[in-house]
Design a protein around this motif. Structure first.
Motif, mmCIF file in Angstrom:
data_model
loop_
_atom_site.group_PDB
_atom_site.id
_atom_site.type_symbol
_atom_site.label_atom_id
_atom_site.label_comp_id
_atom_site.label_asym_id
_atom_site.label_seq_id
_atom_site.Cartn_x
_atom_site.Cartn_y
_atom_site.Cartn_z
ATOM 1 N N SER A 131 -47.380 16.353 -2.366
ATOM 2 C CA SER A 131 -47.415 16.740 -0.951
ATOM 3 C C SER A 131 -47.878 15.322 -0.176
ATOM 4 O O SER A 131 -49.121 15.064 -0.545
ATOM 5 C CB SER A 131 -48.194 17.735 -0.940
ATOM 6 O OG SER A 131 -48.436 18.014 0.622
ATOM 7 N N SER A 132 -47.047 14.743 0.491
ATOM 8 C CA SER A 132 -47.638 13.388 0.739
ATOM 9 C C SER A 132 -46.749 12.924 2.117
ATOM 10 O O SER A 132 -45.597 13.580 2.528
ATOM 11 C CB SER A 132 -47.110 12.412 -0.412
ATOM 12 O OG SER A 132 -45.743 12.165 -0.704
ATOM 13 N N SER A 135 -43.011 12.186 0.843
ATOM 14 C CA SER A 135 -42.400 13.382 0.774
ATOM 15 C C SER A 135 -41.834 14.003 2.339
ATOM 16 O O SER A 135 -40.880 14.047 2.467
ATOM 17 C CB SER A 135 -43.177 14.426 0.078
ATOM 18 O OG SER A 135 -43.014 13.996 -1.262
ATOM 19 N N GLY A 212 -46.003 17.450 3.107
ATOM 20 C CA GLY A 212 -47.127 16.564 3.331
ATOM 21 C C GLY A 212 -47.966 16.863 4.507
ATOM 22 O O GLY A 212 -48.984 15.982 4.611
ATOM 23 N N ALA A 221 -53.855 8.573 6.507
ATOM 24 C CA ALA A 221 -53.115 8.025 5.634
ATOM 25 C C ALA A 221 -53.173 6.405 5.323
ATOM 26 O O ALA A 221 -52.533 5.969 6.058
ATOM 27 C CB ALA A 221 -51.884 8.671 5.386
ATOM 28 N N SER A 223 -51.919 5.456 2.353
ATOM 29 C CA SER A 223 -50.983 5.286 1.283
ATOM 30 C C SER A 223 -49.718 6.167 1.369
ATOM 31 O O SER A 223 -50.035 7.171 2.273
ATOM 32 C CB SER A 223 -51.482 5.508 -0.154
ATOM 33 O OG SER A 223 -50.397 5.732 -0.976
ATOM 34 N N PHE A 225 -48.586 7.922 -0.370
ATOM 35 C CA PHE A 225 -48.699 9.041 -1.245
ATOM 36 C C PHE A 225 -49.972 10.016 -0.864
ATOM 37 O O PHE A 225 -50.326 10.848 -1.604
ATOM 38 C CB PHE A 225 -48.711 8.944 -2.888
ATOM 39 C CG PHE A 225 -47.515 8.285 -3.491
ATOM 40 C CD1 PHE A 225 -46.690 9.121 -3.730
ATOM 41 C CD2 PHE A 225 -47.756 6.951 -3.353
ATOM 42 C CE1 PHE A 225 -45.229 8.326 -4.364
ATOM 43 C CE2 PHE A 225 -46.403 6.250 -3.920
ATOM 44 C CZ PHE A 225 -45.197 7.101 -4.218
ATOM 45 N N ASP A 226 -50.561 9.778 0.370
ATOM 46 C CA ASP A 226 -51.667 10.625 0.736
ATOM 47 C C ASP A 226 -51.016 11.532 1.954
ATOM 48 O O ASP A 226 -50.058 11.436 2.397
ATOM 49 C CB ASP A 226 -52.335 9.750 1.608
ATOM 50 C CG ASP A 226 -53.391 8.563 0.947
ATOM 51 O OD1 ASP A 226 -53.409 9.202 -0.208
ATOM 52 O OD2 ASP A 226 -53.821 7.658 1.551
ATOM 53 N N GLU A 227 -51.695 12.612 2.067
ATOM 54 C CA GLU A 227 -51.418 13.714 2.974
ATOM 55 C C GLU A 227 -51.638 13.100 4.322
ATOM 56 O O GLU A 227 -52.394 12.425 4.504
ATOM 57 C CB GLU A 227 -51.939 15.135 2.681
ATOM 58 C CG GLU A 227 -51.324 15.953 1.586
ATOM 59 C CD GLU A 227 -51.876 17.184 1.253
ATOM 60 O OE1 GLU A 227 -51.164 18.032 1.050
ATOM 61 O OE2 GLU A 227 -52.989 17.546 1.885
#
Length: 282
Positions: A131-132, A135, A212, A221, A223, A225-227
């Motif tokens: 969950s990012s 995504s 995400g 965020a 990155s 890959f951060d939410e």
């Protein structure tokens, strides 16, 4: 005489429809401004939410929404324009091309929640992005692709054939003609499709819930890959899932107003850029 009456009637009908549309938009803005004016301040725009989102501002959702728009458009615009070029310039008419066009048109009518489930299955689970931001951005890119593809193909087909023939007569090959003649001529219309896509991406809630969007996070965020927090989901949370719904009512209206103004601002910048491109082309 009858033609003049029909023409006048059609003009009145079109002007009335346009006036009603503008009146409806102004009514919505007036309603939001009336109910959300007490929340609007510099602190509201620049500070993150705090105290169970009953105080503070909405800077984190604003930045998260912009991040989602940027990530989605970075992927959607190149893929959408290239696909439009394929349909308009390279694809030969036949069952395969017709089926591809039909698929693209059908994708434009798919509910956004289906895109959310698709993004959950592909990006979150199968590709293991979690969950990012990545995504959610890729899911929104898939959502906006049909509009960008259709706008790009339509814009390229609208370029006069004489432009292509003149380029070929000067010795250019097909790709040089597409890249240096056809694409610049179609760019303002392609930009219009991208602007409409930005408005839809910024206001979508269902796709990002699954892929995400964070209920609450105090940090922006840093990155892929951060939410992220996003304005549409933040509005839904404040209105339905918060613990102090009535207390946050002014914040809800203020957030909706900011979202609308944000979309209108981005659209206005796109319109200005499109107008400059048209002037330079002349």
């Amino acid at each position: 005489m009858s033609r003049k009456l029909v023409d006048r009637g059609a003009s009145i009908l079109l002007w009335t429809s346009a006036a009603l549309l503008v009146l409806g938009l102004l009514s919505i803005l007036a309603y939001l401004m009336t109910n959300g004016a007490e929340s609007m301040s510099w602190e509201f725009i620049t500070k993150p939410p705090r105290d169970n989102m009953t105080k503070g501002g909405i800077s984190t959702p604003i930045i998260g929404t912009l991040q989602l728009v940027i990530v989605s458009m970075v992927f959607a615009i190149p893929v959408g324009v290239v696909t439009g070029i394929f349909f308009a310039e390279y694809a030969t008419e036949g069952p395969f091309t017709t089926a591809l066009r039909l698929c693209v048109r059908c994708l434009a009518g798919v509910p956004s929640v289906v895109y959310g489930l698709f993004g959950l299955s592909l990006f979150v689970v199968f590709l293991n992005f979690g969950s990012s931001l990545l995504s959610a951005g890729l899911t929104l890119a898939c959502l906006s692709l049909p509009l960008i593809v259709t706008a790009s193909e339509t814009a390229l087909l609208a370029v006069p054939q004489d432009f292509r023939l003149a380029s070929y007569a000067l010795g250019a090959n097909k790709w040089q003609t597409v890249r240096k003649v056809v694409l610049p001529a179609a760019l303002p219309t392609i930009l219009t499709g991208a602007i409409l896509s930005v408005g839809r991406v910024a206001g979508e809630t269902a796709p990002i819930i699954f892929t995400g969007a964070a209920f609450f996070t105090p940090k922006v965020a840093t990155s892929l890959f951060d939410e992220v927090m996003a304005l549409p989901y933040h509005i839904m949370v404040l209105a339905t899932a918060g613990t102090h719904i009535e207390q946050t009512r002014p914040i809800q209206y203020g957030t909706v107003l900011v979202l609308i103004l944000l979309v209108m601002g981005v659209s206005s910048l796109g319109i200005i850029l499109r107008a400059r491109l048209r002037r330079n082309r002349r």
